[in-house]
Design an enzyme around this catalytic site. Structure first.
Site, PDB file in Angstrom:
ATOM      1  CD  GLU A   1      -3.014  -0.991   2.286  1.00 42.31           C
ATOM      2  OE1 GLU A   1      -2.945  -0.057   3.106  1.00 42.31           O
ATOM      3  OE2 GLU A   1      -3.951  -1.805   2.276  1.00 42.31           O
TER       4      GLU A   1
ATOM      5  CD  GLU B   1      -3.622  -5.953   3.896  1.00 42.74           C
ATOM      6  OE1 GLU B   1      -4.453  -5.143   4.368  1.00 42.74           O
ATOM      7  OE2 GLU B   1      -2.397  -5.789   4.001  1.00 42.74           O
TER       8      GLU B   1
HETATM    9  C1  FCB Z   1      -4.361  -2.216   5.502  1.00 38.54           C
HETATM   10  C2  FCB Z   1      -2.973  -2.580   5.980  1.00 38.54           C
HETATM   11  C3  FCB Z   1      -2.954  -3.654   7.013  1.00 38.54           C
HETATM   12  C4  FCB Z   1      -4.095  -3.543   7.998  1.00 38.54           C
HETATM   13  C5  FCB Z   1      -5.412  -3.363   7.282  1.00 38.54           C
HETATM   14  C6  FCB Z   1      -6.599  -3.244   8.186  1.00 38.54           C
HETATM   15  O1  FCB Z   1      -4.358  -0.911   5.070  1.00 38.54           O
HETATM   16  O2  FCB Z   1      -2.169  -2.980   4.901  1.00 38.54           O
HETATM   17  O3  FCB Z   1      -1.693  -3.628   7.637  1.00 38.54           O
HETATM   18  O4  FCB Z   1      -3.842  -2.554   8.913  1.00 38.54           O
HETATM   19  O5  FCB Z   1      -5.358  -2.249   6.458  1.00 38.54           O
END
Ligand code: FCB
Length: 439
Positions: A164, A345
């Site tokens: 990110e 994620e």
């Molecule tokens: C993302 C991050 C991860 C976690 C989630 C909830 O932005 O990459 O580390 O904090 O959010």
């Protein structure tokens, strides 16, 4: 409803990151990172929490591997802490740091779980920050050196470069809510360019030295929408899309920054001056996989303000909108060259408390996951090349500025004694993984 079947070779996994789960920040020669520094300042993190003890995975990785095996996971996405490998960000590697990840990777292999490693999940060695951090072009070169050390030391096929970059730019440099805690657009977009340069340089190193392995970025993509159908809202949504998505995707996939976004950036940052000849060739080094992290859409009104049109989660930035998962995957498939996509994620924080019977009944998380998997399934059915999915997160952990107050895990962590309790969502996920079906 009929069961939704996923491809037989679909990869099911869970994700974490080093600073959020490892703890042991002072052990075996690890150097300080920007997050140690940031979290030590009162007021930066809720309740004064820090990455210690995290979920103590540095000591409990064996137990966590067993847990993953019990859940039937195919893949574990974790990150390597740069300051464990190079305590000051440069120079000779710290063998003890590398040994830890080798033990982790070997343990996963014994249980048939594939590792997927992120090189940088925000824990920049503090010493590099003291020399300018991501505003300093040299940090990108140091990152490539670090990547080379880690590639040589660890038998891992799939790598992610930067986790990110947008969150580093926005939260770290524009809003000041994450390390290094700046609120300066000028610096923010210079950092953006160097983060992407670091991504490209590390990708080149892997391609030159380790054929057959794969690498790509992990991008949090936020589908953006106008909140009404006025021309102003449409225009604002397009601008927002530039900042959320195109300014990362276009240089990586197409070798240029989007003109409209670059113009806007140039009004507030000297970023353009830092784009040297050849940089965009480096940044657009072809990627082998694209990590996609999806949590929330962004709806904006005619003045460019974000508006929330759907139910919000416990995290105030997270609006629950599973269609966004479909939309972002469909858009990637339509507008960008085709590469294998891995969802790196996706998840939800809920207020989880073990009941008297010891169970953690996180129904909200189960329905969030079900709806997002359904949306992903639909996109796959229409041609999106998604080969795997990682839930965020395997374990409750240190949620950055929110400390331990937000629990994203499918496994509950009792921070008093570090006991792990699979939540109902973990038991539900295990069934999905085992059957390859959503029922
Ligand atoms: C993302 C991050 C991860 C976690 C989630 C909830 O932005 O990459 O580390 O904090 O959010």
């Amino acid at each position: 409803m009929n069961a939704l079947r996923f491809p037989d070779d679909f990869v099911w996994g869970a994700a974490t990151s080093a600073y959020q789960v490892e703890g042991a920040t002072g052990e075996d020669g690890r150097g300080p990172s920007v997050w140690d520094t940031f979290a030590a300042v009162p007021g930066n993190v809720k309740d004064g929490d820090t990455g210690d003890p995290g979920a103590d995975q540095y000591h409990r990785y064996g137990e966590d591997i067993e847990l993953m095996a019990d859940l039937g996971l195919d893949s574990y996405r974790f990150s390597v802490a740069w300051p464990r490998v190079q305590p000051t960000g440069t120079g000779k590697p710290n063998q003890k740091g590398l040994d830890y990840y080798r033990r982790l990777v070997d343990g996963l292999a014994e249980r048939g779980i594939r590792p997927m490693a992120t090189l940088f999940h925000w824990d920049l060695p503090q010493e590099l920050q003291d020399r300018g951090g991501w505003e300093n072009r040299d940090t990108a070169a140091r990152f490539a050196d670090y990547a080379e050390i880690v590639f040589d030391a660890l038998p891992i096929r799939d790598w992610l470069t930067i986790n990110e970059p947008k969150t580093v730019v926005e939260c770290g440099y524009r809003f000041g809510s994450h390390a290094p805690g700046f609120t300066d657009d000028g610096r923010a977009f210079v950092a953006l360019h160097h983060l992407l340069l670091a991504h490209g340089l590390a990708s080149q190193v892997l391609h030159e030295q380790h054929r057959g392995r794969r690498i790509g970025p992990a991008l949090n993509l936020h589908p953006t929408y106008p909140s009404d159908d006025t021309p102003e809202a449409l225009e604002a949504a397009r601008h927002q899309d530039g900042l959320e998505n195109r300014v990362y995707l276009d240089p990586i996939f197409k070798g240029f920054y989007p003109e409209d976004t670059l113009r806007w950036i140039s009004e507030r940052s000297p970023m353009r001056e830092h784009i040297l000849e050849g940089d965009l060739v480096t940044i657009s080094e072809p990627i082998d996989i694209l990590g996609v992290q999806y949590y929330t859409p962004v709806f904006v009104d005619g003045s460019g303000e974000r508006v929330f049109l759907h139910e919000k989660a416990q995290a105030d930035w997270l609006e629950i909108y599973p269609e966004g998962m479909y939309d972002i995957l469909a858009r990637l498939t339509r507008d960008y060259p085709s590469v294998p996509i891995v969802i790196t994620e996706n998840g939800l924080p809920t207020l989880d408390v073990p009941g008297p019977d010891g169970h953690v009944r996180d129904e909200g998380r189960i329905s969030y996951l079900r709806d997002h998997l359904t949306a992903m399934h639909r996109a796959i059915g229409e041609g999106a090349r998604v080969e795997g999915y990682h839930v965020w997160s395997l374990l409750d952990n240190f949620e950055w500025a929110e400390g331990y107050s937000q629990r994203f895990g499918i496994v509950y962590v009792d921070y008093e004694n570090q006991r792990r309790i699979p939540k109902d969502s973990a038991l539900w996920f295990r069934e999905v993984v085992k059957s390859g079906e959503l029922r």
